[in-house]
Structures are given as structure tokens and as C-alpha cells.
Design an enzyme around this catalytic site. Sequence first.
Site, short mmCIF file in Angstrom:
data_model
loop_
_atom_site.label_atom_id
_atom_site.label_comp_id
_atom_site.label_asym_id
_atom_site.label_seq_id
_atom_site.Cartn_x
_atom_site.Cartn_y
_atom_site.Cartn_z
N ILE A 193 24.27 50.75 49.68
CA ILE A 193 24.62 49.33 49.67
C ILE A 193 25.45 48.97 50.89
O ILE A 193 25.18 47.99 51.59
CB ILE A 193 25.37 48.97 48.37
CG1 ILE A 193 24.49 49.21 47.16
CG2 ILE A 193 25.81 47.50 48.41
CD1 ILE A 193 25.21 49.06 45.83
N ASP B 149 34.51 55.78 54.62
CA ASP B 149 33.95 56.59 53.55
C ASP B 149 34.16 58.04 53.94
O ASP B 149 33.50 58.54 54.86
CB ASP B 149 32.46 56.30 53.34
CG ASP B 149 31.92 56.95 52.07
OD1 ASP B 149 32.38 58.07 51.74
OD2 ASP B 149 31.06 56.35 51.40
N ARG C 260 32.86 47.54 41.40
CA ARG C 260 33.36 47.58 40.03
C ARG C 260 34.73 46.90 40.00
O ARG C 260 35.55 47.08 40.90
CB ARG C 260 33.49 49.03 39.52
CG ARG C 260 32.16 49.71 39.24
CD ARG C 260 31.41 49.05 38.08
NE ARG C 260 30.17 49.74 37.74
CZ ARG C 260 28.97 49.46 38.24
NH1 ARG C 260 28.86 48.51 39.17
NH2 ARG C 260 27.90 50.12 37.85
N ASP D 59 32.14 39.45 42.10
CA ASP D 59 30.99 39.53 41.20
C ASP D 59 31.29 40.43 40.02
O ASP D 59 30.52 40.47 39.06
CB ASP D 59 29.77 40.07 41.97
CG ASP D 59 28.50 40.08 41.13
OD1 ASP D 59 28.18 39.03 40.53
OD2 ASP D 59 27.83 41.13 41.07
N GLU E 178 34.84 42.57 31.38
CA GLU E 178 33.69 41.67 31.51
C GLU E 178 33.12 41.28 30.15
O GLU E 178 32.89 42.17 29.31
CB GLU E 178 32.62 42.33 32.38
CG GLU E 178 33.09 42.57 33.81
CD GLU E 178 32.01 43.13 34.72
OE1 GLU E 178 30.95 43.55 34.22
OE2 GLU E 178 32.22 43.14 35.94
N HIS F 28 28.57 39.25 37.60
CA HIS F 28 28.04 40.62 37.77
C HIS F 28 26.51 40.59 37.87
O HIS F 28 25.81 41.28 37.13
CB HIS F 28 28.49 41.52 36.61
CG HIS F 28 28.43 42.98 36.98
ND1 HIS F 28 29.22 43.93 36.36
CD2 HIS F 28 27.68 43.67 37.89
CE1 HIS F 28 28.96 45.13 36.86
NE2 HIS F 28 28.04 44.99 37.79
#
Length: 328
Positions: free
Chosen positions: A156, A175, A236, A260, A265, A284
Site C-alpha cells: 500500500i 519502514d 488501523r 478512515d 469502530e 473504514h
Amino acid sequence: MSFTVLSLGGPVAPEGEDVLRAAGIVLLSTGPYPGKAELLALLAEIQPDALVVRLVERVDAEVLMASPALKVVAKHGSGVNDIDVAAAAALGIPVLASVGANAHSVAEHALTLMLALAKDLKSQDDFMRRGGWGRKAYRGYELRARTLGIVGFGAIGSAFAGLVVPLGVKTIAYDPYVPDAVFGVQAERVPDLDTLLSRADVVSLHCPLTEETRGMIGARALTLMKRDAVLINTARGEIVDERALVKALNGGDIGAAGLDVFASEPPAKANPIWKCPNVIVSPHVGGATEEAWREISLMTCRNLMAFLEGRRIDARFFARPDRFPGEQ
């Protein structure tokens, strides 16, 4: 030999169902978010060989042990935070994830949130609906020559980096678990999260939820960001300390946020995020396009069929709880 697959939280896409049924596999499904007592009883009754995890609170050790026949668990998506992967490993049950299937969909959604905030679309829509017209209330800006910071450079994150190239955006990424070759020419690798937060005009999260990343963007991290910086989260919700984020947004410590995902949730009506005018939200849905759902279902079902038939599966589809790779 016949196998039974149970999809938790609703069926997979018809294309995925076709893959399994063509192989003679029996496919069953529950409704969204089945209660645990109901789920345990169902697992004991039908004893599926495999689980597909879609919409369920959590697949813990008790759930994993409810079917003596269980051989494998497959996440219908990339994030496995709703599966106790460590418990599954202890039981000898591999966990598969549909790595990269929804990458382009989520990357496009992150881009959409970033553009909507940069172009002040939410407030301009509200302004016009109240009868306004003209440029005096417009606070939009160009993204050209600004710096995008991507946290997590898996499928992503790297897709997002590719999407912003035509905009003239400079991309940096953090990363610690991917090789240098992954960054290529699309992004400059930075040595640590603090460096990324201090340099980026937009920070976009694309890492998985692990014990290492839970609450990673908290009060300290937010103070490192530029006062006009934007935070995008399509990964998340629990990666961000929402209380700290609300405080930073209301106090002018950062400029805006596009969210999002949320820690709980759906977010409660009393959640203070609703009162922040400099936030744009979505429920989401970043990876929920028709195309992504179809690709996730196909990847999930093909991998399950291969595993049940004893064929080799690429190592990248196996979840590992002890790593922090970029969210796939």
C-alpha cells in the site's frame, strides 16, 4: 477428500466461492459479527477445516480450538490484528493474509483524503451549502514541492508513493523491515520515525497494528510534526492515540487529519473527533471497493485451496506476529 470452509462475518465474493466450489470444497458463512457463544457452538458442530476471517470481533485461542479439524485460518484482507496469530502458531495452525489484494484501493483512498484536505473541500462544500460564494473563505494549497511521509512501505505504501509522482510531491518513507531495493526511486528512505515526522508536510500511515505500532502516533509524535502538517490514517485506528490527536488538532499543533479508521469502530457519537472542524472522515472503506473485494476473495480462496490440497504457497502470504513490515 472433501473440505469445509467457514467464512466468519459474511460470504466471500462470488468469484471466490466459485474457486472453492469448483474444487469440491464446501463453503459456509455466518452473519456479520457472530456472538462468541454462537460461534463456538457452530464450530463444534460443523468442524470446518479452514476459517475465512471477515467481520468478527476476534479469533482467539478458544475459537481456534473449537474445531478439532481446523487446519488453517485465512484473513479476508491484510491486517491480522483480529486474529491471535501467536495462539494459532502455538496450535500449529498457519494464518494466511491476502497480501496486496486491496493495495491500490487503499492507496487511492489515502490520496483522496490528502487531496480533499489540501483543497479544503469539506469547508468549501459547507460554505456553498450555506449560500456562500467566492474565494475569501478558501484555504486550499498546492501539494507540489511538499513532502509526503509514508510510514510502512509495503504494497500500500509503495503504491501510494507511485500515485503522487505526477503531483510533484517529494516522498520520504520509514519502514525498518523492508530492504533498500523496495524504496527504489519513488521514495527516500529515512532512518527513523522522528525524522519522518519532523520533515513531512503530510504523514500517511500504512503499517500494520502490532504491539510495536499500537499508540505509535501519540502526544510525543504529534509534537514532532509541523504545525500545518496533515495526518492520514487508512491503516488501523489503534496506531493513533485519538485523545492526543484531538488535543493536537484543537490546539493547532498539527493542521488537519484524514481518517478512515478508528480505535473503536464505529466511533461513538460522543467521540470528540466529531467536533474537530479540521478533520475529514470515512467509515473504514479504503479497501472496500468492488474491485478490491473481488481480488481479496480470489486471493484468499486460491491460497486456501492450495493449502488444503498440499500445494506450495508463497511465504509472503503467511502472517508473522514478530515483525513490523509495511502494511500489505
